[in-house]
Structure formats: C-alpha cells, structure tokens
Design an enzyme around this catalytic site. Structure first.
Site, PDB file in Angstrom:
ATOM      1  N   PHE A  87      -2.302  -5.781   5.169  1.00 14.76           N
ATOM      2  CA  PHE A  87      -2.954  -6.935   5.791  1.00 14.76           C
ATOM      3  C   PHE A  87      -3.148  -8.107   4.831  1.00 14.76           C
ATOM      4  CE2 PHE A  87      -4.506  -2.937   7.665  1.00 14.76           C
ATOM      5  CZ  PHE A  87      -3.966  -3.079   8.932  1.00 14.76           C
ATOM      6  N   ASP A  88      -3.176  -9.320   5.426  1.00 12.91           N
ATOM      7  CA  ASP A  88      -3.507 -10.537   4.675  1.00 12.91           C
ATOM      8  C   ASP A  88      -4.920 -11.011   5.011  1.00 12.91           C
ATOM      9  OD1 ASP A  88      -0.887 -10.678   3.695  1.00 12.91           O
ATOM     10  OD2 ASP A  88      -0.231 -11.688   5.524  1.00 12.91           O
TER      11      ASP A  88
END
Ligand code: PLP
Ligand code: CA
Length: 306
Positions: free
Chosen positions: A21-22
């Site tokens: 994830f970012d």
C-alpha cells in the site's frame, strides 16, 4: 468468503503487508484511542508507516468535531498531523453540499440536527445553516410552535437541506422542525448512521438514532456521507488522488470501516481488535464484511522493524 490473515509478530508477513500500500486510511476511535485513552505505541506505529513513505489519512465518522478540532485532538495525543490529513463526516457532508449538490441560492440553507463540528465545516465551505447549536431550539414545544410550524410562519423558506448528525440536545421541537422541512421537499442527508456510539466501555445512541425518527416519519432514507457510504469514498478519492488498489482501510467496526473499504474495492482492509468488532463478528454467517487482515492491536505492526 475467506477469513482474514492474522498479522502477529512475523516481521516478514507484516513487511509484505505494508509494501502492498501507498495510503492508509485510519479510522480513529477504537483504533488509535478509545475516548481520551491513547493506545500504547500508536504514534510510533504511524511514524513507522510514514518513514516508509506511506500517506496516512484519518477518516472518522465523528461529526461533533471539525477537522480543526480533530487536528488538536491528534496533537494532544502526540500524533503529528495537519488539517489536510483529516477527513470527517461533517467535512464530507459540507463538501457534498457545496461541491456536488451546488444548490442554487436562495434555497441553499441547511437545517442542522447536530453539534458545532457540522456548523464549523459548513462555514468553511460557505454553506449557510440554521438549527444546530442554536439555544432557541433547546426547549419544550409549545402550542404556538405547533401552529407556527403548521402554517409555515416559523420556517425559513431558504432551507433546501436537512442534515442530521449526532445531536446531544435532540428534542421533539427539533424533530418537528426537521420534519416540516422534509415535507416541503428539503433533501435529507445524514453525516453518518452509526447505530451506536461506544463510550466509557458502554454503548450509547449513535448518529443514526437522530436520523431514524425522521426515516420513520417520512418513509425516506437519508443520503449518508460517512463510512460506509461510498459518497465519502468518492470524495476521499478525489481529494487525495487515491489509487484504490494501493490503499488500505484500517478500522475497528465491520459495518462501517471494513464495509467501507470492501465496497470501495480498496486493495486491502485491516481490522483492529481494540474497538467494537470482534473475531466472532466476521466469522458469523451474516457478517456485514470480512477484513483481509487483522491485528490484535495497531502497534503489532511495529514488529515490522525487527
Ligand atoms: N460519532 C461520534 C459522535 C463519536 O464520538 C465517535 C467516536 O468518538 C464516532 C462517531 C466514531 O468515530 P470513528 O469513526 O473515529 O470510530
Ligand atoms: Ca472506530
């Protein structure tokens, strides 16, 4: 559907999870703290994510506080943030009204059932409002009120929206005024429809308990602007330019947070067992949503460092 992966102590598994994830969307109450009690290791866990380049956004259904109030609460808890990192249901409602509904003046006034957080966010979007914390409505209903509401003389013709959030001073007069506006065609919105509100290790009436009487009176459902409403997800996507596949929703409640992430087709959802929902809730046949991952407490993610 398949059951979640338990992240516990295995640093390789936790690193693999973080790398997917970012952006992490964080529910607040039940994940970061419970009421005024900050959970151990939370600021350090958020800093760990930030040190790996992750964007952290705080997404709360609590409409009683504005983003500015929330920023102060985070600060008091030792969690660094800016107002731009916060997305609450009062703000979500305000931007829906100002940027999506774009009601033409003069019928753009909002009758509020709720607290100062809603009024503050409407103000930042230049949306006129009445009701809310106005002390003139904190009283018993009189025979003159029945007459003045029936003939419309007590009503503001510019009201085009009724917005219901958690109102700690709800009474028969406020419900009567809101009902009159809805009968005259005002659009029915709710900041959120949480059935209950956890506080001091017990449950109290949630914001849904303010809108449900109006549902009963009108036969209409409000458009809700908090979790799990996808109107909120769309607004967050627009504001933060989310890549949904690289975004993870972190929360404690299946029928708000986890459902929000699952219906929003996010890349992942992480349930945290320090709040409302328990393991048995997603194992049940009628679970509203099942998370992809879970931790016993948020700071378990710190095992990634080892
Ligand atoms: N609504 C109110 C009025 C609250 O006080 C809270 C929690 O403090 C919530 C909703 C739930 O907030 P969250 O979405 O951060 O769990
Ligand atoms: Ca929560």
């Amino acid at each position: 559907s398949s059951q979640p992966t338990h992240l516990t102590g295995d640093s390789a598994a936790i690193n693999e999870f973080i790398d997917k994830f970012d952006v992490f969307l964080f529910d607040c109450d039940g994940v970061l703290w419970s009421g005024d009690h900050l959970f151990e290791g939370v600021p350090e866990t958020l800093e760990l994510l930030r040190s790996r380049g992750k964007r952290v956004v705080f997404v709360t259904n609590n409409s009683t506080k504005s983003r500015e109030d929330y920023q102060k609460k985070l600060d008091k808890m030792g969690i660094a943030s800016s107002v731009e990192d916060i997305f609450g249901s009062a703000y979500s409602s305000a931007i829906y009204i100002s940027r999506i509904m774009k009601l033409p003046a003069p019928r753009n006034k909002v009758f509020v059932l709720g607290e100062a957080g809603i009024e503050a966010e409407l103000r930042t979007e230049n949306v006129p409002c009445i009701g809310g914390t106005d002390p003139a409505l904190r009283r018993d209903m009189t025979p003159e009120d029945f007459a003045g509401l029936a003939d419309g003389s007590m009503l503001d013709p510019d009201v085009g929206v009724v917005l219901a959030g958690l109102d700690l001073h709800i009474n028969y007069l406020k419900l009567s005024v809101a009902f009159q506006y809805l009968q005259k065609g005002a659009k029915f919105l709710a900041t959120n429809t949480d059935s209950t509100l956890p506080n001091s290790h017990a449950f109290f009436p949630g914001a849904g308990s303010i809108s449900i009487p109006l549902v009963n009176m009108t036969g209409q459902q409000p458009l809700a602007l908090g979790k799990p409403s996808q109107a909120m997800m769309d607004a967050i996507e627009g504001k933060f330019q989310l890549d949904r596949a690289r975004t993870c929703m972190v929360g404690d409640r299946l029928n708000t947070d986890i459902q929000f992430g699952v219906e929003g087709k996010l890349g992942g959802t992480l349930a945290v067992l320090t709040g409302v929902s328990k393991k048995a809730d997603w194992e049940a046949a009628d679970a509203p949503a099942v998370p992809a991952y879970y931790v016993d407490k948020l700071s378990d993610l710190r095992a990634a460092q080892q």
